[in-house]
Design an enzyme around this catalytic site. Sequence first.
Site, PDB file in Angstrom:
ATOM      1  N   GLY A  28      -9.138 -25.726  -2.178  1.00 22.26           N
ATOM      2  CA  GLY A  28      -7.799 -26.217  -2.495  1.00 22.26           C
ATOM      3  C   GLY A  28      -6.738 -25.606  -1.603  1.00 22.26           C
ATOM      4  O   GLY A  28      -7.039 -25.113  -0.513  1.00 22.26           O
ATOM      5  N   LEU A  30      -4.525 -27.248   0.056  1.00 20.11           N
ATOM      6  CA  LEU A  30      -4.805 -28.025   1.273  1.00 20.11           C
ATOM      7  C   LEU A  30      -3.659 -27.941   2.283  1.00 20.11           C
ATOM      8  O   LEU A  30      -2.498 -27.947   1.922  1.00 20.11           O
ATOM      9  CB  LEU A  30      -5.040 -29.491   0.908  1.00 20.11           C
ATOM     10  CG  LEU A  30      -6.200 -29.792  -0.053  1.00 20.11           C
ATOM     11  CD1 LEU A  30      -6.387 -31.295  -0.181  1.00 20.11           C
ATOM     12  CD2 LEU A  30      -7.497 -29.121   0.373  1.00 20.11           C
ATOM     13  N   HIS A  31      -4.035 -27.866   3.566  1.00 21.53           N
ATOM     14  CA  HIS A  31      -3.063 -27.879   4.658  1.00 21.53           C
ATOM     15  C   HIS A  31      -3.545 -28.882   5.705  1.00 21.53           C
ATOM     16  O   HIS A  31      -4.595 -29.514   5.521  1.00 21.53           O
ATOM     17  CB  HIS A  31      -2.885 -26.472   5.240  1.00 21.53           C
ATOM     18  CG  HIS A  31      -4.179 -25.814   5.625  1.00 21.53           C
ATOM     19  ND1 HIS A  31      -4.942 -26.230   6.688  1.00 21.53           N
ATOM     20  CD2 HIS A  31      -4.871 -24.785   5.063  1.00 21.53           C
ATOM     21  CE1 HIS A  31      -6.017 -25.474   6.785  1.00 21.53           C
ATOM     22  NE2 HIS A  31      -6.011 -24.588   5.801  1.00 21.53           N
ATOM     23  N   HIS A  34      -7.252 -28.977   6.664  1.00 24.03           N
ATOM     24  CA  HIS A  34      -8.125 -29.699   5.723  1.00 24.03           C
ATOM     25  C   HIS A  34      -7.948 -31.208   5.894  1.00 24.03           C
ATOM     26  O   HIS A  34      -8.925 -31.971   5.858  1.00 24.03           O
ATOM     27  CB  HIS A  34      -7.765 -29.360   4.269  1.00 24.03           C
ATOM     28  CG  HIS A  34      -8.025 -27.949   3.867  1.00 24.03           C
ATOM     29  ND1 HIS A  34      -7.027 -27.103   3.450  1.00 24.03           N
ATOM     30  CD2 HIS A  34      -9.175 -27.232   3.800  1.00 24.03           C
ATOM     31  CE1 HIS A  34      -7.539 -25.925   3.146  1.00 24.03           C
ATOM     32  NE2 HIS A  34      -8.840 -25.968   3.354  1.00 24.03           N
ATOM     33  N   GLN A  58     -17.565 -15.581  -3.751  1.00 26.36           N
ATOM     34  CA  GLN A  58     -17.419 -15.201  -2.344  1.00 26.36           C
ATOM     35  C   GLN A  58     -16.261 -14.237  -2.107  1.00 26.36           C
ATOM     36  O   GLN A  58     -16.003 -13.845  -0.982  1.00 26.36           O
ATOM     37  CB  GLN A  58     -17.287 -16.443  -1.456  1.00 26.36           C
ATOM     38  CG  GLN A  58     -15.968 -17.198  -1.573  1.00 26.36           C
ATOM     39  CD  GLN A  58     -16.018 -18.515  -0.810  1.00 26.36           C
ATOM     40  OE1 GLN A  58     -16.684 -19.464  -1.197  1.00 26.36           O
ATOM     41  NE2 GLN A  58     -15.316 -18.585   0.314  1.00 26.36           N
ATOM     42  N   LYS A 146     -12.333 -22.557  12.508  1.00 30.93           N
ATOM     43  CA  LYS A 146     -11.661 -21.262  12.313  1.00 30.93           C
ATOM     44  C   LYS A 146     -12.659 -20.309  11.653  1.00 30.93           C
ATOM     45  O   LYS A 146     -12.746 -19.146  11.995  1.00 30.93           O
ATOM     46  CB  LYS A 146     -10.420 -21.403  11.435  1.00 30.93           C
ATOM     47  CG  LYS A 146      -9.764 -20.036  11.164  1.00 30.93           C
ATOM     48  CD  LYS A 146      -8.475 -20.158  10.401  1.00 30.93           C
ATOM     49  CE  LYS A 146      -8.689 -20.490   8.942  1.00 30.93           C
ATOM     50  NZ  LYS A 146      -9.342 -19.398   8.156  1.00 30.93           N
ATOM     51  N   SER A 183      -5.018 -21.531   4.294  1.00 31.38           N
ATOM     52  CA  SER A 183      -4.347 -21.519   2.994  1.00 31.38           C
ATOM     53  C   SER A 183      -3.655 -20.179   2.771  1.00 31.38           C
ATOM     54  O   SER A 183      -2.618 -20.104   2.113  1.00 31.38           O
ATOM     55  CB  SER A 183      -5.364 -21.749   1.874  1.00 31.38           C
ATOM     56  OG  SER A 183      -6.034 -22.962   2.106  1.00 31.38           O
ATOM     57  N   ARG A 184      -4.238 -19.117   3.329  1.00 39.25           N
ATOM     58  CA  ARG A 184      -3.674 -17.777   3.125  1.00 39.25           C
ATOM     59  C   ARG A 184      -2.313 -17.601   3.801  1.00 39.25           C
ATOM     60  O   ARG A 184      -1.565 -16.698   3.449  1.00 39.25           O
ATOM     61  CB  ARG A 184      -4.643 -16.703   3.630  1.00 39.25           C
ATOM     62  CG  ARG A 184      -5.850 -16.516   2.741  1.00 39.25           C
ATOM     63  CD  ARG A 184      -6.640 -15.276   3.155  1.00 39.25           C
ATOM     64  NE  ARG A 184      -7.555 -14.856   2.132  1.00 39.25           N
ATOM     65  CZ  ARG A 184      -8.801 -15.291   2.021  1.00 39.25           C
ATOM     66  NH1 ARG A 184      -9.259 -16.172   2.882  1.00 39.25           N
ATOM     67  NH2 ARG A 184      -9.587 -14.852   1.045  1.00 39.25           N
TER      68      ARG A 184
HETATM   69  O1  PAF Z   1     -14.112 -22.481   3.737  1.00 36.69           O
HETATM   70  C1  PAF Z   1     -13.911 -22.533   2.497  1.00 36.69           C
HETATM   71  O2  PAF Z   1     -12.870 -22.988   2.050  1.00 36.69           O
HETATM   72  C2  PAF Z   1     -14.984 -22.034   1.547  1.00 36.69           C
HETATM   73  O3  PAF Z   1     -15.643 -20.941   2.075  1.00 36.69           O
HETATM   74  C3  PAF Z   1     -15.986 -23.129   1.108  1.00 36.69           C
HETATM   75  C4  PAF Z   1     -16.784 -23.647   2.305  1.00 36.69           C
HETATM   76  C5  PAF Z   1     -15.235 -24.285   0.473  1.00 36.69           C
HETATM   77  C6  PAF Z   1     -16.971 -22.551   0.096  1.00 36.69           C
HETATM   78  O4  PAF Z   1     -16.337 -22.086  -1.034  1.00 36.69           O
END
Ligand code: PAF
Length: 273
Positions: A28, A30-31, A34, A58, A146, A183-184
């Site tokens: 999510g 999104l930019h 994406h 993760q 990236k 997103s960060r």
């Molecule tokens: O790149 C990401 O946004 C995440 O690592 C992914 C591939 C959606 C897995 O959670």
Amino acid sequence: MQLVTDLEHWRQVRAEVGGSVGFVPTMGALHEGHLSLLRRSVAENETTVLSIFVNATQFNNNADLENYPTSIEEDLKLAQSVGVDLVLMPDYSQMYPDDFRFQMREDIFSRDLCGSDRPGHFTGVLTVVLKLLNLVQPEKAYFGLKDYQQYLLIKDMCAGLFLPIQIVGCETLRESDGLAMSSRNRRLDPTARSLAARFNQILYQATSDQEAIAELKSLGCGVAYIKTQYGRRFGAIEIASQGDSVRLIDNLVPKTLPAEGAAAESFVSGMSR
Ligand code: PAF
């Protein structure tokens, strides 16, 4: 566009989809980066599926997980505007009915670069991506370069497990000052944002990794790693912002390739390349 949050429902919806399916997994927020993956999928497939799932497994740092930006309403509007057909948005209990007892681990390349200071990060990534690929069953799945290490690990995982899915790597989109879209970036205050623009410039211009590290440190950035290998320079830094720390990663072909960076042409085994 249809939004599906329940996996039982998802299975019925997926069973009714015919023709080629393209998939863009995201967390999510999104930019444009994406959106470029989604546009490519829409152009190349009959149906495009977007997943939005902030994958707790993760994140090896609770604060990073808690601070991860979310903007679901805006994301859905953006997804619709680029022609996404289906959005899959499950919650943790649906994605992890096993509570992460079963994990997909890679033992070599996942320990390098981002894996060196984020133990377990790629196990979380590979596990969730494998689950999502099983649910979506796409012909093609799109990932931004990236996250080059993530892209290669996923590509090798699909080859190693005989998944009939083409993993498509898409060029990094950058802001006008060269900062890689992420997103960060939303978490950067104005001072941190202007410092962040120096990251890609230093990665590009430094004549050695040591020079890049020294320069970034002198600007006040924390440096997780800067490493040139396989013809690219990879880096991860931490920038202080709003009483917190934001991790940024990037990779590019530097202006002058140090001798140690030029040698190998494939990453781990070269099996999928
Ligand atoms: O790149 C990401 O946004 C995440 O690592 C992914 C591939 C959606 C897995 O959670």
